[in-house]
Design a protein around this motif. Sequence first.
Motif, mmCIF file in Angstrom:
data_model
loop_
_atom_site.group_PDB
_atom_site.id
_atom_site.type_symbol
_atom_site.label_atom_id
_atom_site.label_comp_id
_atom_site.label_asym_id
_atom_site.label_seq_id
_atom_site.Cartn_x
_atom_site.Cartn_y
_atom_site.Cartn_z
ATOM 1 N N ALA A 1 5.561 2.427 -31.176
ATOM 2 C CA ALA A 1 4.313 3.416 -31.360
ATOM 3 C C ALA A 1 3.446 3.728 -32.061
ATOM 4 N N ASN A 2 2.092 3.783 -30.716
ATOM 5 C CA ASN A 2 0.529 3.737 -31.247
ATOM 6 C C ASN A 2 0.726 5.237 -32.000
ATOM 7 N N PRO A 3 0.438 5.274 -33.942
ATOM 8 C CA PRO A 3 0.177 6.492 -33.712
ATOM 9 C C PRO A 3 -1.135 7.251 -33.038
ATOM 10 N N ALA A 4 -1.486 6.935 -33.534
ATOM 11 C CA ALA A 4 -3.198 7.301 -32.474
ATOM 12 C C ALA A 4 -3.092 8.321 -31.196
ATOM 13 N N LEU A 5 -1.756 7.355 -30.124
ATOM 14 C CA LEU A 5 -1.600 8.437 -29.606
ATOM 15 C C LEU A 5 -0.228 9.037 -29.331
ATOM 16 N N TYR A 6 0.474 9.761 -30.294
ATOM 17 C CA TYR A 6 0.662 11.150 -30.318
ATOM 18 C C TYR A 6 0.393 12.146 -31.523
ATOM 19 N N ARG A 7 1.045 12.857 -31.847
ATOM 20 C CA ARG A 7 0.118 14.021 -32.803
ATOM 21 C C ARG A 7 1.488 13.789 -33.943
ATOM 22 N N GLU A 8 1.450 14.519 -34.991
ATOM 23 C CA GLU A 8 2.922 15.467 -35.881
ATOM 24 C C GLU A 8 2.613 16.520 -36.023
ATOM 25 N N GLU A 9 3.794 17.534 -36.380
ATOM 26 C CA GLU A 9 3.348 18.718 -37.126
ATOM 27 C C GLU A 9 4.408 19.048 -38.001
ATOM 28 N N ASN A 10 4.372 19.627 -39.382
ATOM 29 C CA ASN A 10 5.602 19.462 -39.672
ATOM 30 C C ASN A 10 6.304 20.846 -39.545
ATOM 31 N N ILE A 11 7.370 20.972 -39.720
ATOM 32 C CA ILE A 11 7.931 22.055 -39.571
ATOM 33 C C ILE A 11 8.243 23.136 -40.846
ATOM 34 N N GLU A 12 7.638 24.466 -41.230
ATOM 35 C CA GLU A 12 7.706 24.610 -42.326
ATOM 36 C C GLU A 12 8.369 26.628 -42.750
ATOM 37 N N THR A 13 9.145 26.232 -41.140
ATOM 38 C CA THR A 13 10.165 28.169 -41.728
ATOM 39 C C THR A 13 10.589 27.608 -40.972
ATOM 40 N N TYR A 14 12.104 28.661 -40.668
ATOM 41 C CA TYR A 14 12.995 28.461 -39.781
ATOM 42 C C TYR A 14 13.597 29.127 -39.522
#
Length: 243
Positions: A230-243
Amino acid sequence: MKNDYFSEVCVPVQIPVGFRPAEIEQSDFTFDREDRFIDYRLEKDGQDYDVSVDDNGQWYFFTSFVCDSLDELKLSRQIFRPPYLKKEELPLADLMEKIQIRPLYEGHDKAYGHAFALSDNLSSVPAFRQARMANYDGSDDPAIIKKIHYIQNEYKGKSTRFISGFETRSFATITENDYYAREIHLPNNARIYLKLFVYFSRYGIIPSQQMMPRFLANLWASAQSLNTAANPALYREENIETY
């Protein structure tokens, strides 16, 4: 988030009996060849159901459900009834038993799934809820993955986000765009994108030259533990901080 979750599901099945060709309303230019999936209708007890066969000869059963909660969403793709769910309503498993469609057992007790929800404000939907949707997790499932992978588009100030599940044979779409939800996604894209996902998951290629399917393939690949293409330029990440 609005109350309803929509679950589009696909089950690999044994060759069904009594199918007929589906009526083709218009050409679908999503796929690179017309024979990637050929659709049929299966009549049982006066009702029609959707089945398809891919160009490798594998048959699938497609259907959809409206769910009131994440717990219902989770159960909507259960293919077999394990002992610990003997008292739960399993709409997919019960439907297939009723119309005598036999699923293939491939070491997985759940269908391929594409979850969908309409939100007034996508940015207000916590990342942990987006993750639960994409992974088809219920409210009491443990959280293992601490981030989400997604792509997002904007149209007339309204956002639509596509989120990958992690090794769950599932993904999700959330949108603020009511027109897209009612006129495009639910009647068309929910099934089309699920077909693309199934084909990509099973055969390792995306059967399309169109831009959006290829973006989705990069997204799905990014969440596969054995796939580093996968090309990381074509998707984004977001951390999960709370549950």
